[in-house]
Write an enzyme that holds these catalytic residues in place. Structure first.
Site, mmCIF file in Angstrom:
data_model
loop_
_atom_site.group_PDB
_atom_site.id
_atom_site.type_symbol
_atom_site.label_atom_id
_atom_site.label_comp_id
_atom_site.label_asym_id
_atom_site.label_seq_id
_atom_site.Cartn_x
_atom_site.Cartn_y
_atom_site.Cartn_z
ATOM 1 N N THR A 177 0.818 -1.208 0.000
ATOM 2 C CA THR A 177 0.000 0.000 0.000
ATOM 3 C C THR A 177 0.855 1.263 0.000
ATOM 4 O O THR A 177 1.993 1.248 0.492
ATOM 5 C CB THR A 177 -0.896 -0.002 1.259
ATOM 6 O OG1 THR A 177 -1.498 1.274 1.411
ATOM 7 C CG2 THR A 177 -0.090 -0.279 2.533
ATOM 8 N N ASP A 178 0.271 2.349 -0.500
ATOM 9 C CA ASP A 178 0.969 3.644 -0.428
ATOM 10 C C ASP A 178 0.997 4.187 1.007
ATOM 11 O O ASP A 178 1.732 5.129 1.300
ATOM 12 C CB ASP A 178 0.318 4.662 -1.374
ATOM 13 C CG ASP A 178 -1.144 4.962 -1.059
ATOM 14 O OD1 ASP A 178 -1.728 4.303 -0.166
ATOM 15 O OD2 ASP A 178 -1.725 5.858 -1.706
ATOM 16 N N GLU A 179 0.208 3.574 1.907
ATOM 17 C CA GLU A 179 0.134 4.106 3.274
ATOM 18 C C GLU A 179 1.456 3.944 4.021
ATOM 19 O O GLU A 179 1.680 4.584 5.045
ATOM 20 C CB GLU A 179 -1.037 3.455 4.036
ATOM 21 C CG GLU A 179 -2.343 3.673 3.295
ATOM 22 C CD GLU A 179 -3.605 3.289 4.061
ATOM 23 O OE1 GLU A 179 -3.579 3.259 5.293
ATOM 24 O OE2 GLU A 179 -4.624 3.037 3.390
ATOM 25 N N TYR A 236 -1.975 -0.572 10.874
ATOM 26 C CA TYR A 236 -2.077 -1.232 9.564
ATOM 27 C C TYR A 236 -0.867 -0.896 8.696
ATOM 28 O O TYR A 236 -0.181 -1.789 8.189
ATOM 29 C CB TYR A 236 -3.380 -0.816 8.848
ATOM 30 C CG TYR A 236 -3.383 -1.152 7.367
ATOM 31 C CD1 TYR A 236 -3.411 -2.476 6.939
ATOM 32 C CD2 TYR A 236 -3.326 -0.144 6.394
ATOM 33 C CE1 TYR A 236 -3.391 -2.791 5.575
ATOM 34 C CE2 TYR A 236 -3.308 -0.449 5.039
ATOM 35 C CZ TYR A 236 -3.334 -1.770 4.636
ATOM 36 O OH TYR A 236 -3.318 -2.079 3.295
ATOM 37 N N LYS A 287 2.189 -3.284 7.236
ATOM 38 C CA LYS A 287 2.485 -3.467 5.809
ATOM 39 C C LYS A 287 3.919 -3.017 5.507
ATOM 40 O O LYS A 287 4.616 -3.649 4.715
ATOM 41 C CB LYS A 287 1.487 -2.671 4.943
ATOM 42 C CG LYS A 287 0.065 -3.199 4.958
ATOM 43 C CD LYS A 287 -0.093 -4.596 4.376
ATOM 44 C CE LYS A 287 0.103 -4.657 2.880
ATOM 45 N NZ LYS A 287 -0.241 -6.007 2.332
HETATM 46 P P1 NAD Z 1 -9.529 -7.618 1.963
HETATM 47 O O1 NAD Z 1 -9.556 -7.330 3.433
HETATM 48 O O2 NAD Z 1 -10.731 -7.364 1.146
HETATM 49 O O3 NAD Z 1 -9.163 -9.171 1.756
HETATM 50 C C1 NAD Z 1 -8.144 -9.789 2.479
HETATM 51 C C2 NAD Z 1 -8.191 -11.271 2.186
HETATM 52 O O4 NAD Z 1 -7.127 -11.884 2.924
HETATM 53 C C3 NAD Z 1 -9.490 -11.940 2.626
HETATM 54 O O5 NAD Z 1 -9.912 -12.864 1.641
HETATM 55 C C4 NAD Z 1 -9.117 -12.667 3.906
HETATM 56 O O6 NAD Z 1 -9.885 -13.828 4.149
HETATM 57 C C5 NAD Z 1 -7.665 -13.004 3.629
HETATM 58 N N1 NAD Z 1 -6.906 -13.172 4.870
HETATM 59 C C6 NAD Z 1 -6.866 -12.329 5.940
HETATM 60 N N2 NAD Z 1 -6.090 -12.853 6.911
HETATM 61 C C7 NAD Z 1 -5.615 -14.029 6.429
HETATM 62 C C8 NAD Z 1 -4.761 -15.024 6.957
HETATM 63 N N3 NAD Z 1 -4.259 -14.914 8.197
HETATM 64 N N4 NAD Z 1 -4.464 -16.098 6.200
HETATM 65 C C9 NAD Z 1 -4.976 -16.223 4.943
HETATM 66 N N5 NAD Z 1 -5.819 -15.323 4.399
HETATM 67 C C10 NAD Z 1 -6.127 -14.231 5.129
HETATM 68 O O7 NAD Z 1 -8.263 -6.853 1.409
HETATM 69 P P2 NAD Z 1 -8.067 -6.132 -0.010
HETATM 70 O O8 NAD Z 1 -8.631 -4.777 0.054
HETATM 71 O O9 NAD Z 1 -8.475 -7.043 -1.078
HETATM 72 O O10 NAD Z 1 -6.479 -5.977 -0.018
HETATM 73 C C11 NAD Z 1 -5.657 -7.007 -0.555
HETATM 74 C C12 NAD Z 1 -4.206 -6.592 -0.400
HETATM 75 O O11 NAD Z 1 -3.967 -5.349 -1.067
HETATM 76 C C13 NAD Z 1 -3.782 -6.389 1.048
HETATM 77 O O12 NAD Z 1 -2.474 -6.877 1.196
HETATM 78 C C14 NAD Z 1 -3.806 -4.872 1.218
HETATM 79 O O13 NAD Z 1 -2.869 -4.464 2.197
HETATM 80 C C15 NAD Z 1 -3.401 -4.415 -0.171
HETATM 81 N N6 NAD Z 1 -3.909 -3.087 -0.541
HETATM 82 C C16 NAD Z 1 -5.259 -2.834 -0.502
HETATM 83 C C17 NAD Z 1 -5.715 -1.584 -0.888
HETATM 84 C C18 NAD Z 1 -7.190 -1.250 -0.909
HETATM 85 O O14 NAD Z 1 -7.547 -0.115 -1.199
HETATM 86 N N7 NAD Z 1 -8.088 -2.191 -0.646
HETATM 87 C C19 NAD Z 1 -4.815 -0.599 -1.287
HETATM 88 C C20 NAD Z 1 -3.451 -0.902 -1.293
HETATM 89 C C21 NAD Z 1 -3.010 -2.156 -0.932
HETATM 90 P P1 TYD Z 2 -10.945 3.765 3.989
HETATM 91 O O1 TYD Z 2 -11.877 3.328 2.915
HETATM 92 O O2 TYD Z 2 -11.055 3.146 5.339
HETATM 93 O O3 TYD Z 2 -9.463 3.607 3.411
HETATM 94 P P2 TYD Z 2 -8.044 4.142 4.025
HETATM 95 O O4 TYD Z 2 -8.224 4.492 5.441
HETATM 96 O O5 TYD Z 2 -7.173 2.932 3.847
HETATM 97 O O6 TYD Z 2 -7.644 5.303 3.185
HETATM 98 O O7 TYD Z 2 -11.118 5.321 4.184
HETATM 99 C C1 TYD Z 2 -10.967 6.219 3.081
HETATM 100 C C2 TYD Z 2 -11.097 7.630 3.638
HETATM 101 O O8 TYD Z 2 -12.436 7.828 4.095
HETATM 102 C C3 TYD Z 2 -10.206 7.891 4.839
HETATM 103 O O9 TYD Z 2 -9.742 9.231 4.782
HETATM 104 C C4 TYD Z 2 -11.130 7.714 6.029
HETATM 105 C C5 TYD Z 2 -12.472 8.168 5.486
HETATM 106 N N1 TYD Z 2 -13.668 7.493 6.060
HETATM 107 C C6 TYD Z 2 -14.750 8.271 6.496
HETATM 108 O O10 TYD Z 2 -14.720 9.515 6.429
HETATM 109 N N2 TYD Z 2 -15.841 7.622 7.002
HETATM 110 C C7 TYD Z 2 -15.916 6.279 7.108
HETATM 111 O O11 TYD Z 2 -16.946 5.737 7.618
HETATM 112 C C8 TYD Z 2 -14.803 5.482 6.639
HETATM 113 C C9 TYD Z 2 -14.834 3.991 6.726
HETATM 114 C C10 TYD Z 2 -13.699 6.152 6.105
#
Ligand code: NAD
Ligand code: TYD
Length: 347
Positions: free
Chosen positions: A130-132, A155, A159
């Site tokens: 992630t960019d975070e 989080y 990461k």
């Molecule tokens: P998500 O929470 O939707 O899905 C996570 C998946 O991992 C689920 O299927 C869950 O069952 C599985 N999982 C969790 N713990 C586990 C464990 N201990 N063993 C095996 N499986 C496990 O997440 P996502 O949004 O699809 O993100 C996927 C990846 O991309 C993550 O690594 C996240 O850090 C990264 N990422 C996500 C975003 C975003 O905006 N969603 C952005 C940047 C990076």
């Molecule tokens: P989120 O979808 O949780 O992603 P991330 O925290 O990884 O960026 O949140 C996106 C943005 O929206 C973040 O600035 C937090 C804000 N947010 C709200 O304002 N209300 C909400 O209920 C949630 C879940 C997020």
């Protein structure tokens, strides 16, 4: 023959990655390793169950022996690692599970890979991050691949640790690795704890729309299929040992994004203008809330020719349509534990 282990394939981004690889590359065997936590959902993968090059194994990456057994029994040749605890708010209320899964779970996968791959030059460990990890920006500037790590939530700290571990296995053992750090994804199948599906769900059900703080925080929104195309490209053409930033080129303040969602959903449901907006509620800010994320994706564009194709208007319209057409999916995932989480977090 490639036997690719995709972890976290039952989650939001993971199911799109699995679908792309199973359908586009029939010569690859895809093993989806997922613990099926609250965020993992087999409904996300129903269309893949009958595919001969697809297998699901329900395994927790924290269980080193079980991970090892999967490497052995499926003769895993490459890994695309997405499994993680992914929600910042949950990491604030329960940090330890993030450290276990995101750090130790990643270490288990790296160890199994190192132990099973006799010639490391023939295999790839691709880590999705992630960019975070780069921290928080002010009004200007962009995250580059060379930006110093400065994670500020449990989080993002977990990461960041996992990224460091992956690089450590590259430098110490010579494992071939690639890492991508991407901005906020959105699209179909995203669990409605994240902003966009949570707001859509609440608009549909005429519930308050919680906006943290003053709503001026900025995120760079990336449509999930654009992310999948980038992962596909980096997996096949990216350079060993390199990191690529992936962004949507779609910066939005949260409040502006919520306004767009209100307008889009009201229009689709034939509700009067302003109906959803009237339920926007500014709530207590997230502790340590990062102000702005924004990505400089020029490296992946220059080296691999990738850029995001979906602007926010198109992506949001597709996303809103999907959630409105998949009410049953939404109602299944928001029953039970979700309600408890929601009541706890937003009370
Ligand atoms: P998500 O929470 O939707 O899905 C996570 C998946 O991992 C689920 O299927 C869950 O069952 C599985 N999982 C969790 N713990 C586990 C464990 N201990 N063993 C095996 N499986 C496990 O997440 P996502 O949004 O699809 O993100 C996927 C990846 O991309 C993550 O690594 C996240 O850090 C990264 N990422 C996500 C975003 C975003 O905006 N969603 C952005 C940047 C990076
Ligand atoms: P989120 O979808 O949780 O992603 P991330 O925290 O990884 O960026 O949140 C996106 C943005 O929206 C973040 O600035 C937090 C804000 N947010 C709200 O304002 N209300 C909400 O209920 C949630 C879940 C997020």
């Amino acid at each position: 023959m490639k036997n690719i282990l995709i972890t976290g394939g039952a989650g939001f981004i993971g199911n799109h990655v699995v679908r792309q690889f199973v359908n586009k590359y029939p010569d690859y065997n895809i093993v989806n390793l997922d613990a099926l936590t609250y965020a993992g959902n087999l409904e996300n993968l129903a269309d893949l169950e009958s595919k001969s090059n697809y297998t699901l194994v329900k395994v927790d990456i924290n269980d080193a022996d079980a991970v090892d057994a999967v490497f052995k029994s499926h003769q895993i040749t490459d890994v695309i690692h997405l499994a993680a605890e992914s929600h910042v708010d949950r990491s604030i209320s329960d940090p330890l599970i993030f450290l276990r899964t995101n750090i130790l779970g990643t270490a288990n996968l790296l160890n199994s890979a190192k132990n099973h791959w006799t010639d490391l030059s023939q295999h790839l460990f691709y880590h999705v991050s992630t960019d975070e990890v780069y921290g928080s920006l002010g009004d200007t500037g962009l995250f580059e691949e060379t930006t110093s790590y400065d994670p500020r939530s449990p989080y993002s700290a977990s990461k960041a640790s996992s990224d460091h571990l992956v690089r450590a296995y590259h430098h110490t053992y010579g494992m071939q690795i690639k890492i991508t750090n991407c901005s906020n994804n959105y699209g179909p199948y995203q669990f409605p704890e994240k902003l966009i599906p949570l707001i859509i769900n609440n608009i549909v059900h005429k519930k308050p729309l919680p906006v943290y703080g003053d709503g001026t925080n900025v995120r760079d929104w990336l449509y999930v299929q654009d992310h999948v195309e980038a992962i596909d490209l980096v997996f096949h053409k990216g350079t060993n040992g390199e990191t690529y930033n992936i962004g949507g080129n779609n910066e939005k303040q949260n409040i502006g994004l919520v306004h767009l969602l209100c307008e889009a959903v009201d229009a689709k449901l034939g509700r009067p203008e302003g109906d959803a907006k009237s339920r926007i509620t500014f709530v207590t800010d997230r502790p340590g809330h990062d102000q702005r994320y924004a990505i400089d994706a020029s490296k992946i564009k220059a080296e691999l020719g990738w850029e995001p194709k979906t602007d926010v208007a198109t992506g949001l319209a597709k996303t809103v349509d999907w959630y409105l057409q998949n009410e049953e999916w939404l109602s299944n995932v928001t029953s039970g534990d979700y309600q408890k989480y929601y009541d706890n977090h937003y009370s």
